[in-house]
Enzyme design. Structure first.
Site: not given
Length: 351
Positions: A235, A273, A275
């Protein structure tokens, strides 16, 4: 664009950063390799003098706290706290304790409090299940926050993070924009824990060896050690600050531009991930409560050329902040005897 004095988020006057780093062996193969990072928008009472804020979720595989209210009301009333995935609750509690000690009216004669916490998964190096980060570590990170230069790389929340297969962590950078004698700064701080080595596009980058894949080749029987080497998708948390007087809507636009800086580095924004970008301005504050129903404030015009400069500043400072997280990191060991080396560059990525 020109960089600020410290080339960091602390080039925004009043912004302070503090870390608590936990590093050392536990029993068996366990190891604590994690921490907490606190970003304070100003040195005053954050509950009584809120700052305009917004967030942008590029990919939502994350476990943040507090972003719903930030989006609804457009203000930030706590430090922005960063830690590992399983420590969001402990850090929220510690931050709440700190804010309650400063504001006895919260939850009594006044409203509740919205604490903002962001996270990344550091479980490759850190024994995250042990939940070593405790509320007092969040309080300590807040109390230790200072302006000016601060530690970057494998420190605080960044201690156990991995970026593009190399050691990642905390990075920061800033850019300035000027017009008619007025100067405004955009500063970014990142917590980097994303990407595969072959994705990175920084000049001079040497891709590290990739860990063994989680999915075996048909007919093979991978060992337990191979499976253990699988790293999570990761991340990134990006915190963008500016002293330009932007409202929440405009800060949302600024946050979106930071994602362009992230993309410039090469990441594919993997499925797993998180973000997430949080942006705030110190250009004005919003007082809590009071009898006056009106707030008079100076804000930017959307169509002024300076707005484009601020967008560019957010992009450039985000891109370099990610690079700085790699440049400041160091070889780091963690659980099960694992280690991650700092980035290797054939040439100077900053020229």
């Amino acid at each position: 664009m020109k960089k600020g004095t410290f080339n960091a988020i602390t080039d925004i006057e009043g912004v302070a950063v503090g870390h608590v780093t936990l590093d050392g062996p536990l029993d068996g193969e366990d190891y604590r390799c994690t921490g907490v990072t606190a970003i304070l928008p100003h040195a005053g009472n954050l509950f009584k003098e809120k700052v305009p804020a917004a967030s942008f979720v590029l990919n939502g595989f994350g476990k943040t706290a507090g972003l719903i209210q930030v989006e609804e009301l457009g203000v930030l009333e706590s430090p922005v706290m960063l830690t590992n995935t399983f420590s969001v609750g402990a850090v929220l509690e510690g931050t709440l304790r700190h804010m309650l000690s400063e504001n006895p009216e919260i939850g009594d004669s006044s409203s509740s409090l919205n604490v903002v916490v962001g996270e990344c998964n550091d479980s490759f190096l850190n024994s995250m299940r042990r939940m070593e980060v405790r509320p007092e570590h969040a309080e300590q990170a807040i109390r230790s926050a200072t302006g000016g230069e601060f530690a970057q790389g494998a420190t605080g929340a960044g201690k156990g993070m991995i970026c593009y297969g190399a050691k990642g962590g905390i990075g920061s950078s800033s850019r300035t924009a000027e017009h008619a004698g007025r100067r405004f700064t955009v500063g970014t701080l990142v917590l980097t824990n994303f990407g595969r080595g072959n994705e990175c596009r920084f000049p001079g980058w040497v891709a590290p060896e990739e860990p063994a894949p989680e999915t075996p080749v048909a007919g093979s029987d991978p060992s337990a050690s191979d499976r253990d080497e699988k790293r999570p998708d990761g991340s990134v948390i990006i915190v963008v600050a500016t002293d330009a007087p932007l409202d929440s809507r405009q800060l949302g636009r600024l946050a979106k531009r930071a994602s362009i800086g992230l993309g410039r580095t090469g990441t594919h924004i993997h499925n797993g991930s998180g973000d997430i970008i949080i942006a705030f301005s110190t250009g004005y504050t919003v007082p809590h409560g009071g009898d006056d129903p009106l707030i008079v404030r100076e804000t930017f015009k959307d169509d002024h050329p300076l707005m484009n400069d601020l967008f560019q500043a957010a992009i450039e400072s985000t891109e370099e902040a990610i690079l700085q997280s790699l440049l400041h990191a160091e070889d780091t060991r963690g659980r099960k005897g694992r280690s991650v080396k700092k980035a290797d560059f054939e040439t100077d990525p900053l020229g």
